[in-house]
Write a protein that holds these residues in place. Structure first.
Motif, PDB file in Angstrom:
ATOM      1  N   ARG A 337       0.828  -1.210   0.000  1.00  0.00           N
ATOM      2  CA  ARG A 337       0.000   0.000   0.000  1.00  0.00           C
ATOM      3  C   ARG A 337       0.860   1.257   0.000  1.00  0.00           C
ATOM      4  O   ARG A 337       0.530   2.262  -0.651  1.00  0.00           O
ATOM      5  N   ALA A 338       1.964   1.199   0.742  1.00  0.00           N
ATOM      6  CA  ALA A 338       2.834   2.376   0.840  1.00  0.00           C
ATOM      7  C   ALA A 338       3.506   2.706  -0.480  1.00  0.00           C
ATOM      8  O   ALA A 338       3.849   3.863  -0.733  1.00  0.00           O
ATOM      9  N   MET A 339       3.681   1.695  -1.357  1.00  0.00           N
ATOM     10  CA  MET A 339       4.378   1.908  -2.626  1.00  0.00           C
ATOM     11  C   MET A 339       3.443   2.266  -3.773  1.00  0.00           C
ATOM     12  O   MET A 339       3.861   2.329  -4.928  1.00  0.00           O
ATOM     13  N   GLN A 340       2.160   2.472  -3.484  1.00  0.00           N
ATOM     14  CA  GLN A 340       1.247   2.951  -4.515  1.00  0.00           C
ATOM     15  C   GLN A 340       1.772   4.299  -5.059  1.00  0.00           C
ATOM     16  O   GLN A 340       2.415   5.037  -4.320  1.00  0.00           O
ATOM     17  N   PRO A 341       1.597   4.585  -6.369  1.00  0.00           N
ATOM     18  CA  PRO A 341       0.642   3.985  -7.303  1.00  0.00           C
ATOM     19  C   PRO A 341       1.121   2.712  -8.003  1.00  0.00           C
ATOM     20  O   PRO A 341       0.425   2.216  -8.882  1.00  0.00           O
ATOM     21  N   ALA A 342       2.318   2.192  -7.669  1.00  0.00           N
ATOM     22  CA  ALA A 342       2.749   0.925  -8.255  1.00  0.00           C
ATOM     23  C   ALA A 342       1.802  -0.182  -7.808  1.00  0.00           C
ATOM     24  O   ALA A 342       1.414  -0.257  -6.645  1.00  0.00           O
ATOM     25  N   LYS A 343       1.431  -1.037  -8.743  1.00  0.00           N
ATOM     26  CA  LYS A 343       0.528  -2.157  -8.433  1.00  0.00           C
ATOM     27  C   LYS A 343       1.371  -3.354  -8.037  1.00  0.00           C
ATOM     28  O   LYS A 343       2.086  -3.935  -8.857  1.00  0.00           O
ATOM     29  N   ILE A 344       1.277  -3.725  -6.760  1.00  0.00           N
ATOM     30  CA  ILE A 344       2.141  -4.765  -6.202  1.00  0.00           C
ATOM     31  C   ILE A 344       1.290  -5.819  -5.507  1.00  0.00           C
ATOM     32  O   ILE A 344       0.412  -5.493  -4.703  1.00  0.00           O
ATOM     33  N   ASP A 345       1.577  -7.058  -5.787  1.00  0.00           N
ATOM     34  CA  ASP A 345       0.937  -8.168  -5.097  1.00  0.00           C
ATOM     35  C   ASP A 345       1.683  -8.406  -3.782  1.00  0.00           C
ATOM     36  O   ASP A 345       2.898  -8.640  -3.802  1.00  0.00           O
TER      37      ASP A 345
END
Length: 526
Positions: A337-345
């Motif tokens: 969540r903290a690394m948004q806007p990157a979409k991470i699983d």
């Protein structure tokens, strides 16, 4: 004629004595008239006693200066009337050596037969005007006035001390080279100066255009002065009797916290808790929130209906981009969540709780979003979560990948996040792509061509209708970035053997001439 002169001298002495009493009484009267002590009668009385003690010390000092350096005295002061009595202490001796501070036993016995040799006789009350000059009287008055001003200032700043950690609205009073002075009226209508150092200002802050600003009171400190040490170096130290300075800030993380507290009542009531804040002041911020009630959506309540709550904060911070995310106890979910806007699983994240390090596997097209412009996104995510985050490229079909190739993000430490982002933005996500592109293409990627950026506001994406202004690059800048590009090319090329690059340069032999890479080139990229 002679009698007339005597009367004039006596009148002059009387007038001087009256003037001296009026000066002393006036100094005490300033305490009564002071707005600071107006509602504090007990403090007013205590201050008068302090000033009475100060007067005793000053009168004693001036007597030793104007009358005799070894003189001792008893001084009795009435603060209410400004009256005082001064007695000179004279030592009782057989024979007088110093007439100003000694007296014979024979003379004393005429007045008091209980005293013996070695005792002290109080002579007085004396007329102080006979012992002190007009200059000494003026020194006494100025000392009392300075004491009153210092005590007033102390009481005002004690009131400000209660405001440390709070936000106040200040008006610009003076703009200096390294700081801006604001004025602020306290709850008791006392005027206080607030100091906003240049280091505590946001880049876009413009006090000339915005004469009234919200400020976070960070600390109160005494004025400092430069002191030379024994080794010749200069250091700043607080003055023991220096004035107080109220230091304010607009870049402190707690400033953003207090703005949210003012705009979101649920935070003040404890229904929503801000778990962490990370900021690049004036550019971007990330805020992690959690709800203590199952009925309240922490992100929705913090942002407000149609973003109304957060819009006022964004406006106050000169359009600082603020991401509000849900806090999570599981580090994998929290980091994703903290690394948004990157979409991470979250399943692609390995987090070590003991070492506080995290390894994140990303799809190639998500790496540049994870790092962010100037490396802001990944730095804010690290600060928000407290984890050191390493990003790796996750390739689904590894059969199509060159096993000798290296992800460009492996060079983060050498090149820095800003340059890595620019290379990724230019499509140069592996080392061999960088080498195949050549120095000219690397330089273009670093300079960055103007693009119409897609912006996200409260979950909705749109493209700006304003075309970006073309960046003008000077010849000096071109030479600088050319050298940087050459150094990147050299550093990447050093990771491969000649055999690894045979196929690459066979296909693109003109794009990577070895003579462009000089061994003597040494540029440090930060």
């Amino acid at each position: 004629m002679h009698n007339l002169k005597e009367e004039m001298v006596k009148k002059k002495i009387k007038d001087e004595g009256q003037e001296r009493r009026l000066q002393i009484a006036g100094a005490f009267g300033e305490i009564e008239q002071s707005r600071i002590f107006l509602d504090k009668r007990t403090e007013s009385a205590a201050v008068k006693m302090d000033i009475a003690d100060l007067l005793k010390d000053i009168i004693q000092k001036q007597l030793r200066k104007d009358y005799d350096p070894e003189v001792e005295s008893n001084i009795f002061i009435n603060p209410e009337r400004g009256d005082f009595e001064v007695y000179i202490l004279k030592k009782i001796v057989d024979e007088i050596d110093i007439e100003s501070i000694e007296i014979t036993l024979k003379e004393v016995r005429k007045i008091d037969d209980s005293l013996e040799i070695g005792d002290y006789y109080e002579e007085g009350p004396i007329k102080l005007e006979d012992y002190l000059s007009r200059k000494s009287i003026q020194i006494i008055k100025q000392s009392v006035q300075k004491k009153v001003r210092d005590l007033e200032r102390l009481i005002v700043y004690e009131e400000c001390l209660e405001k440390v950690g709070e936000i106040v609205a200040g008006e610009v009073y003076q703009i200096r080279a390294n700081e801006v002075i604001f004025t602020y009226n306290t709850s008791k209508d006392h005027r206080v100066e607030l100091v906003l150092p240049k280091s505590e200002m946001m880049k876009k802050d413009n006090p000339r255009r915005t004469p009234r600003m919200k400020l976070y009171i960070k600390r109160i400190e005494r004025e400092k002065t430069k002191v030379r040490l024994d080794d010749g170096s200069m250091v700043e130290r607080e003055k023991a009797d220096g004035g107080m300075k109220v230091i304010v800030s607009r870049v402190d993380d707690r400033f953003l916290y207090k703005l949210f507290e003012h705009e979101v009542p649920e935070i003040l009531d404890g229904l929503i808790v801000i778990k962490a804040i990370a900021r690049v002041p004036g550019e971007r911020a990330k805020v992690a929130v959690e709800s203590t009630s199952a009925r309240i959506d922490p992100v929705g309540a913090t942002v407000g209906y149609r973003g109304k709550r957060i819009q006022s904060i964004v406006k106050e911070l000169n359009n600082e981009n603020i991401d509000v995310i849900y806090y999570a106890d599981e580090p994998q979910i929290y980091i994703s969540r903290a690394m948004q806007p990157a979409k991470i699983d979250p399943l692609t994240i390995h987090a070590d709780i003991k070492t506080r390090k995290a390894r994140v596997m990303l799809k190639p097209d998500q790496i540049k979003y994870a790092i962010g412009k100037n490396g802001n996104n990944i730095h804010l995510a690290e600060k928000l979560t407290g984890y050191e985050i390493d990003v790796y490229r996750d390739v689904i079909d590894k059969s199509t990948e060159d096993p000798t190739d290296i992800d460009i993000i492996e060079f983060r430490e050498e090149f820095g996040d800003d340059m890595i982002y620019q290379l990724l933005d230019g499509g140069l996500d592996t080392a061999k792509k960088v080498l195949k592109a050549g120095i000219d293409e690397i330089e273009l990627s670093l300079l960055g061509s103007p693009k119409i950026e897609e912006q996200t506001v409260f979950g909705k994406s749109y493209k700006s209708v304003v075309k970006p202004r073309e960046r003008k690059v000077t010849d000096e800048e071109k030479r600088y970035w050319k050298k940087i590009a050459e150094n990147i090319y050299k550093t990447v090329k050093e990771q491969f053997s000649d055999a690894d690059l045979e196929d690459l340069f066979d296909d693109n032999i003109d794009q990577a001439p070895d003579e462009l890479v000089k061994d003597e080139l040494s540029i440090v990229i930060e």
